[in-house]
Motif scaffolding. Structure first.
Motif, mmCIF file in Angstrom:
data_model
loop_
_atom_site.group_PDB
_atom_site.id
_atom_site.type_symbol
_atom_site.label_atom_id
_atom_site.label_comp_id
_atom_site.label_asym_id
_atom_site.label_seq_id
_atom_site.Cartn_x
_atom_site.Cartn_y
_atom_site.Cartn_z
ATOM 1 N N ALA A 354 0.848 -1.185 0.000
ATOM 2 C CA ALA A 354 0.000 0.000 0.000
ATOM 3 C C ALA A 354 0.883 1.235 0.000
ATOM 4 N N GLU A 355 0.448 2.257 -0.723
ATOM 5 C CA GLU A 355 1.117 3.553 -0.737
ATOM 6 C C GLU A 355 2.578 3.443 -1.154
ATOM 7 N N GLY A 356 2.860 2.566 -2.106
ATOM 8 C CA GLY A 356 4.208 2.473 -2.644
ATOM 9 C C GLY A 356 5.192 1.726 -1.784
ATOM 10 N N ARG A 359 4.565 -3.640 3.413
ATOM 11 C CA ARG A 359 4.660 -3.698 4.873
ATOM 12 C C ARG A 359 4.587 -5.157 5.316
ATOM 13 N N THR A 419 9.359 -2.218 6.527
ATOM 14 C CA THR A 419 8.780 -1.403 5.461
ATOM 15 C C THR A 419 9.749 -1.414 4.287
ATOM 16 N N PRO A 421 10.315 -0.349 0.353
ATOM 17 C CA PRO A 421 9.774 0.483 -0.737
ATOM 18 C C PRO A 421 9.657 -0.305 -2.033
ATOM 19 N N ARG A 424 8.587 2.591 -8.441
ATOM 20 C CA ARG A 424 7.390 3.255 -8.929
ATOM 21 C C ARG A 424 6.739 2.475 -10.080
ATOM 22 N N LYS A 427 4.913 -0.840 -8.626
ATOM 23 C CA LYS A 427 4.043 -0.769 -7.461
ATOM 24 C C LYS A 427 2.912 -1.779 -7.596
ATOM 25 N N ARG A 429 -0.725 -3.089 -7.445
ATOM 26 C CA ARG A 429 -1.983 -2.435 -7.767
ATOM 27 C C ARG A 429 -3.066 -2.889 -6.786
#
Length: 429
Positions: A354-356, A359, A419, A421, A424, A427, A429
């Motif tokens: 989530a959010e790039g 987790r 976390t 990353p 981009r 990512k 979906r």
């Protein structure tokens, strides 16, 4: 070219070499005195002044200014007495060149002024009508000084190229050493994750078998013993398969480096579509697992006696991030099973994109700080020897630009959160 490129002030055997050069220039001066008619024939004073102008050339690179001064002191009265003017010219030009080639531009300009002034004055007295001769003398002096300055600049240019090449070579060597160190660390992490997890499960399963054998010999549960031994054998097979996979990938990297000079794909960068690390395919020839292998990890922990709740909500995760998440969960489950300290241990595993970011969380309800110590120290902590579990998990997270936190849970047990990353373009979906 080597003689030009070498610094004249630090060249080896420079005094000996300058002595040979001084002898050669002296021989040339004698030949000019004998065969060139450009003034009065040399008498005893002329030969004495000529010798005095050539002897200092032995130390021309050690003391260039003093040598030029000594040559000028002898050459000035020599020309004033109107002896053969061509004879001391080679020694004078050599001294001028040495000053220009070993000093700064500022010093060379001051030297040109100091030499041209007395030379023109002396020539004006000995040859008042020789304006063309004055121009010729000035041109030779300026040309020699310019040639010396140019030689010095060229030498500095070559020295800078050599220095940059040496610095680049040192940088390449340092980079190679750094890559070797990183590769060794990566191999150590892979082997630690594989062996620590498998050996922990084998130990738990062997303990189950031993308990069944000794609890009630009269009512031996052969089926339970056989199941425990089968689990041990299965864990050994999968561990052997993953070890083979790791070694094959390492050998592939080595082969690609030796042939093409480029590293092959790093272990753990597989697509993650097939479980094979620790609990994947028995032959171990598929890619190292990613998020799809988490189910096998959870099942292995359940076989060891823990209750595992697994939740994965992530699609399209890059292979490197998936491999890092897999290894973090693997190590966290290993430590929880090993140090949980209770028969009804519950472990909750959550993976969500989530959010790039991806987790990852692994929480257990083990025995408080005891679990924390175990999870933090990793393999080896149960016997009091510091391990590398927590360090390895943090390195896994850092390898993909992420972070990891580990510590006691909010109420009880131990919690590991990471976390990671997501690029981009990749990512979830």
């Amino acid at each position: 070219m080597a003689a030009v490129n070498r610094d004249p002030m630090t060249a080896p055997h420079r005094t000996r070499n300058d002595a040979f050069i001084a002898v050669g220039v002296t021989v040339l001066a004698v030949a000019l005195a004998l065969f060139v008619d450009d003034g009065r024939p040399l008498g005893p004073p002329g030969w004495a002044l000529l010798a005095g102008a050539h002897v200092p050339l032995v130390w021309r690179r050690s003391r260039p200014l003093l040598v030029l001064l000594a040559v000028a002191v002898c050459a000035t009265p020599y020309h004033a007495l109107d002896y053969n003017h061509a004879v001391p010219i080679p020694a004078t030009l050599l001294a001028l060149y040495t000053v220009a080639a070993t000093g700064t531009v500022r010093r060379t300009l001051l030297t040109a002024v100091a030499v041209l002034g007395p030379t023109l004055i002396v020539n004006s007295f000995t040859n008042p009508d020789g304006a063309l001769e004055l121009l010729r003398i000035s041109g030779w002096i300026i040309a020699v000084l310019f040639f010396g300055v140019d030689a010095r600049f060229y030498r500095q240019y070559v020295a800078s190229i050599v220095e940059r090449a040496e610095r680049a070579e040192r940088t390449r060597e340092e980079e190679a050493r750094r890559r070797v160190a990183e590769e060794r660390l990566r191999i150590a992490r892979d082997l630690h994750d594989l062996l620590a997890h498998s050996i922990t499960l084998i130990g738990v399963q062997a303990s189950v078998a031993a308990h069944v054998l000794t609890a009630d010999p009269q009512r031996l549960d052969r089926k339970a013993v056989a199941q425990a031994l089968d689990d041990i054998a299965g864990t050994c097979r999968t561990a052997r398969g993953e070890l083979r996979t790791t070694l094959e990938v390492l050998r592939a990297n080595e082969a690609s480096l030796s042939v093409g000079g480029e590293q092959a794909a790093e272990p753990g960068s597989g697509s993650g579509s097939e479980p094979g690390s620790g609990f994947g395919s028995v032959d171990g020839r598929g890619p190292l697992p990613g998020l799809d292998g988490l189910g096998s990890l959870a099942e292995a922990a359940r076989v060891a006696g823990a209750k595992v709740e697994l939740s994965v909500h992530a699609d399209g995760v890059p292979p490197s991030v998936g491999a890092a998440a897999y290894r973090i969960v693997q190590e966290a489950l290993t430590n929880a099973v090993r140090h949980g300290g209770r028969d009804d241990l519950t472990i909750t595993v959550g993976v969500r994109a989530a959010e790039g970011v991806l987790r990852v969380s692994v929480t257990d309800d083990g025995e408080g700080m005891g679990v924390g110590v175990g999870a933090g120290d990793g393999a080896g902590a149960s016997d009091g020897t510091p391990g590398f579990g927590l360090v390895g998990m943090r390195e896994r997270a850092r390898s993909v630009g992420g972070t990891l936190d580990a510590g006691p849970g909010p109420a009880e047990g131990f919690e590991v959160t990471a976390t990671l990353p997501l690029p981009r373009e990749d990512k979830a979906r």
